[in-house]
Design an enzyme around this catalytic site. Sequence first.
Site, PDB file in Angstrom:
ATOM      1  N   ASP A  62      83.723  73.830 -23.578  1.00 33.49           N
ATOM      2  CA  ASP A  62      83.939  72.291 -22.029  1.00 33.49           C
ATOM      3  C   ASP A  62      84.504  72.127 -23.829  1.00 33.49           C
ATOM      4  O   ASP A  62      83.764  71.342 -24.649  1.00 33.49           O
ATOM      5  CB  ASP A  62      82.988  72.337 -21.478  1.00 33.49           C
ATOM      6  N   SER A 111      86.234  67.943 -15.960  1.00 35.93           N
ATOM      7  CA  SER A 111      86.214  69.460 -15.914  1.00 35.93           C
ATOM      8  C   SER A 111      86.277  69.713 -14.873  1.00 35.93           C
ATOM      9  O   SER A 111      86.290  70.571 -14.405  1.00 35.93           O
ATOM     10  CB  SER A 111      84.333  69.478 -16.527  1.00 35.93           C
ATOM     11  N   THR A 164      81.669  72.665 -14.153  1.00 39.71           N
ATOM     12  CA  THR A 164      82.264  73.669 -14.577  1.00 39.71           C
ATOM     13  C   THR A 164      81.823  75.815 -13.588  1.00 39.71           C
ATOM     14  O   THR A 164      82.798  75.881 -12.760  1.00 39.71           O
ATOM     15  CB  THR A 164      82.571  74.635 -16.163  1.00 39.71           C
ATOM     16  N   GLU A 275      80.199  79.604 -19.754  1.00 37.31           N
ATOM     17  CA  GLU A 275      80.776  77.976 -20.412  1.00 37.31           C
ATOM     18  C   GLU A 275      79.064  77.624 -21.150  1.00 37.31           C
ATOM     19  O   GLU A 275      78.455  77.345 -20.924  1.00 37.31           O
ATOM     20  CB  GLU A 275      80.710  77.395 -19.197  1.00 37.31           C
ATOM     21  N   ASP A 280      81.398  70.096 -24.972  1.00 33.40           N
ATOM     22  CA  ASP A 280      82.180  68.491 -24.359  1.00 33.40           C
ATOM     23  C   ASP A 280      80.987  67.699 -24.792  1.00 33.40           C
ATOM     24  O   ASP A 280      81.034  66.793 -24.782  1.00 33.40           O
ATOM     25  CB  ASP A 280      82.734  68.728 -22.595  1.00 33.40           C
ATOM     26  N   HIS A 323      89.375  71.376 -20.913  1.00 31.92           N
ATOM     27  CA  HIS A 323      90.232  70.237 -21.555  1.00 31.92           C
ATOM     28  C   HIS A 323      90.032  69.985 -23.066  1.00 31.92           C
ATOM     29  O   HIS A 323      88.694  70.395 -23.786  1.00 31.92           O
ATOM     30  CB  HIS A 323      90.002  69.409 -20.995  1.00 31.92           C
ATOM     31  N   HIS A 415      87.867  62.222 -21.885  1.00 25.26           N
ATOM     32  CA  HIS A 415      89.099  63.656 -22.757  1.00 25.26           C
ATOM     33  C   HIS A 415      90.681  62.736 -22.954  1.00 25.26           C
ATOM     34  O   HIS A 415      90.891  61.988 -23.167  1.00 25.26           O
ATOM     35  CB  HIS A 415      89.202  63.853 -21.112  1.00 25.26           C
TER      36      HIS A 415
END
Length: 456
Positions: A62, A111, A164, A275, A280, A323, A415
């Site tokens: 992530d 996400s 996610t 994940e 992230d 991303h 992001h």
Amino acid sequence: MDFLATCKRSISCLLLIPCLCAPSVMANDEMISPAAVTGSANSNVPTAGPARPKNIIIMIGDGMGPAYTTAYRYYNDNPETEEIEQTVFDRLLVGMSSTYPASVSGYVTDSAASATALATGFKSYNGAISVDVEKRPLTTLMEKAKALGLATGVAVTSQVNHATPAAFLAHNESRSNYIDIAQAYLDTDADVILGGGQQYFPPSLLAQFTGKGYQHLSEFSKLDAVTSPKVLGLFADVQLPWAINDKQGHKLSKMTQKAIDLLSQNQQGFVLLVEGSLIDWAGHSNDIATAMGEMDEFAAAVEVVEQFVRQSKDTLVVITADHNTGGLSVGANDKYEWNPAVLHNVQASPDEIATRAIAEPQWQTVIATLIGFKPSEAEYATLENARMQGNEPLTVALRKLIDERSNTGWTSGGHTAVDVQVFSSGPGARLFGGHQDNIDIANKVFSLLPESTAKP
């Protein structure tokens, strides 16, 4: 819905990989899955094993944009050798992917929208959990796999009902509806659900899970003893511990191995989502030391899967990012340098260092010990001013100090729209070479599912 407009926005222009853009929407009360995709060849991907995989593992770092895997290569480098060693990401790299959401949300995805694209093969708005722009449910990879008789599971380092994993298992108009999403997991029949998120599963909901045959775990140490699905493992109130603070934990790689062991008991195969969620979260905080700790643990999980793929010969792994987060820059301030050695000396996450420094009268010693270097008098003065304001200001000051010493840069606390990398190995890996869009990744994975549950 304007089908032609959707196709124009959704299909990447791949000369050798045509994509049939068929949206997954509700039609006559029945969910329709995306069209299959035929693919191209990538000469760097080995062809050993069957053409169609029995098992499919999707791994998402992530927020893991290209700068993260680059930074991790140098972070992982042995400075005593002339060569810069390859990482698992270098070994498995096959292509790139764009990540933009549905046009209503512009070019920068969150996400939820990106996970929806990866789970369904369809673009949607930021915040959507496997529903289209009109909030109609889209068939997910996990739903299709279950319908075909495959086992399914997720293993994540965030709460299990975060954006996610939610997009792979559920449908909701908003990623923020955590309680509703947790409740929806009852109907997924997923065989393995591992991660954090205890606060979203009250005793009444847990009783419903155990009533459906799930083993509920709240202590990570008990995971080893689990020998059969189904299992709901919730090992933290929200997120699992930062890897930098839990160096011997290796929770993601252990959850990944356990998920593979349990799901492999299904003779028809499985689909697993793994994940590295907290890459992230560290990126949002512009926290390079913590981000590299999360990258290291995600890489360990990838290596677990890489080894399984080599041994099984019938398993496909596809790894990507949903991303890019934070606009990480490996080098900054007009200096031609980046100093990962600084990061190796940091012994805890900045928020943990700040908590300890505020609690101790000899806070300067605490910081110098845990940050791995002695700040200058001017730097100590800045830290002292921040310490007087509380934990969060001191945490931010420590992150900035680590950035300055390592010469790390950031452009955002959110992001960015940069393309992300795609990594793959195993049967069907050739399909993922070159440039593609995130819905192309999903459509290719859908095309590799078994055509029916009938045994040959």
